[in-house]
Design an enzyme around this catalytic site. Structure first.
Site, short mmCIF file in Angstrom:
data_model
loop_
_atom_site.label_atom_id
_atom_site.label_comp_id
_atom_site.label_asym_id
_atom_site.label_seq_id
_atom_site.Cartn_x
_atom_site.Cartn_y
_atom_site.Cartn_z
NE ARG A 1 2.57 0.70 3.42
CZ ARG A 1 3.70 0.02 3.51
NH1 ARG A 1 4.04 -0.53 4.65
NH2 ARG A 1 4.50 -0.10 2.45
CB CYS B 1 -0.91 -0.01 1.22
SG CYS B 1 -1.91 1.50 1.37
CD GLU C 1 -5.92 1.62 -6.15
OE1 GLU C 1 -6.29 2.64 -5.52
OE2 GLU C 1 -6.06 0.48 -5.71
CD1 TRP D 1 -7.46 8.24 -1.62
CD2 TRP D 1 -8.20 8.59 0.47
NE1 TRP D 1 -6.46 8.86 -0.91
CE2 TRP D 1 -6.90 9.10 0.37
CE3 TRP D 1 -8.88 8.70 1.70
CZ2 TRP D 1 -6.23 9.71 1.45
CZ3 TRP D 1 -8.22 9.32 2.75
CH2 TRP D 1 -6.93 9.81 2.62
N1 ARG Z 1 -6.75 -1.96 -6.76
C1 ARG Z 1 -7.97 -2.34 -6.16
C2 ARG Z 1 -9.16 -1.88 -7.06
O1 ARG Z 1 -8.98 -1.24 -7.99
C3 ARG Z 1 -8.16 -1.72 -4.79
C4 ARG Z 1 -7.03 -1.95 -3.80
C5 ARG Z 1 -7.06 -1.03 -2.62
N2 ARG Z 1 -6.89 0.34 -3.04
C6 ARG Z 1 -6.98 1.43 -2.25
N3 ARG Z 1 -6.83 2.58 -2.80
N4 ARG Z 1 -7.20 1.30 -0.97
O2 ARG Z 1 -10.28 -2.11 -6.82
#
Ligand code: ARG
Length: 378
Positions: free
Chosen positions: A84, A81, A260, A255
């Protein structure tokens, strides 16, 4: 070497059947003490009580302070992560006494509402009952509380998220009915197994799922693709392990980082695979890799995600800023006398890696035995 139940009986060892190791509890209580977390009594007394409780019941109950600290440190220890820096801000919803599948599903909905806050997303974890020698804790079979269905079509293609075709089949076999007009973004139901019991299905109410329709600041055609994404990533299948106690259902969210969604979920060939379509709409030739159409489409898709979340007032981070914050976090941890472990391949963003500060160094290797932790499912 510890001999497992499996080796003796050929059965897979269920955590629920085994007593908590006092040594793991002790290590955790000492860590609480070292970091100034007070459980209301001297560590020696607390440990004596834990020892007696384990002897009597095979487990022990964390105090609220211990549970809070344990969950926050589990986040701090999450080597993959990048976010953090905010670990102390994790909000804990203690729901260890909620036991029926219906009540657990209700709490997941409340979790989503309280964590979403109309877009001002708040990192939150809801902790349900732990595994104990008397009974296993509940389980949420979904990978995340909010995910989109994937339907395999007759021509072999997939409508929706290909990552969830198997899960979609599983909930359909249990009686879930997709919307009459199936779409690429149908929210899956929760599959919750209380302890002990058959998994049960629960539909998330629409208003518990904030979604952002995606558009692009410069390309009007982008909105016509009809893309959207959910605001809150809430991982629900990773057990939380604190001081030898395992909480199999402890959904947690932060968030999103724009990449991602824009550079992975919507872009990966095994997910929504949208780059070829977007490149074509941008007027790029996809005939040769050498036009770098993938790269150019990837930037615009990620920009659209970030822009749309911003316009909708939904918290989203960008990879440049979050990379700098991660190095701030690392420096802070070192000043506190701790090593911050990190998995380079997860920390470095999937877009413009070398343009972010996290790229240009190595990190202490992740330690799978580190606790407290959110551990891999299974
Ligand atoms: N990468 C994953 C998704 O797109 C989520 C992982 C956690 N990500 C976060 N920003 N807490 O669904």
């Amino acid at each position: 070497m510890r001999v497992t139940t499996e080796q003796v009986t050929g059965r897979r060892e269920k955590n629920g059947e085994r007593a908590v190791e006092f040594a793991e509890a002790e290590e955790f209580v000492r860590q609480c003490q070292a970091e100034g977390v007070c459980s209301g009594e001297r560590p020696a007394r607390r440990l004596a009580r834990i020892r007696a409780e384990i002897e009597r019941t095979g487990t022990y109950r964390h105090t609220t302070a211990e549970l809070t600290f344990g969950a926050r440190v589990a986040w701090r220890n999450a080597a993959r992560c990048i976010g953090r820096l905010y670990w102390r801000g994790l909000r804990i919803r203690d729901r260890r006494d909620v036991s029926s599948a219906a009540a657990i599903a209700r709490e997941c909905v409340l979790h989503l509402r309280e964590a979403t806050r109309g877009g001002r997303i708040r990192p939150t974890v809801t902790v349900f009952a732990p595994d104990t020698p008397a009974a296993p804790g509940p389980r949420i079979h979904n990978e995340q509380l909010i995910r989109y269905a994937g339907y395999e079509l007759d021509d072999g293609s997939v409508l929706g998220d290909p990552r969830y075709t198997a899960f979609t089949e599983r909930v359909r076999a249990r009686g879930w009915r997709p919307p009459r007009r199936r779409g690429a973004f149908d929210v899956l139901p929760l599959l919750v197994e209380s302890a002990p019991g058959e998994p049960r299905l629960f539909t998330l109410p629409r208003d518990a799922v904030l979604e952002v329709p995606l558009r692009h600041p410069d390309h009007a055609w982008f909105a016509n693709l009809g893309l959207r994404w959910h605001a809150v990533p809430a991982i629900s299948d990773m057990p939380l392990v604190i001081g030898g106690v395992r909480y199999p259902a402890a959904p947690f969210n932060g968030w999103y980082l724009g990449t991602e969604v824009g550079a992975r979920n919507l872009a990966d060939a095994g997910r929504y695979d949208l780059l070829p379509a977007i490149a074509k709409l941008m007027g790029l030739s996809t005939a040769s890799e050498r036009t770098l159409w993938r790269d150019r489409a990837l930037v615009e898709l990620t920009l659209a995600v970030q822009y749309s979340f911003d316009e909708a007032g939904v918290t989203v981070a960008d990879h440049h800023t979050e990379s700098r914050r991660f190095l701030d976090h690392l420096a802070r941890e070192e000043r506190a006398g701790r090593r911050c472990r990190a998995d380079w391949s997860w920390i470095v963003p999937p877009l413009s890696g070398g343009q972010t500060v996290v790229f240009h160094r190595y990190y202490d290797e992740p330690d799978p035995a580190q606790r407290p932790a959110f551990v891999p499912p299974g």
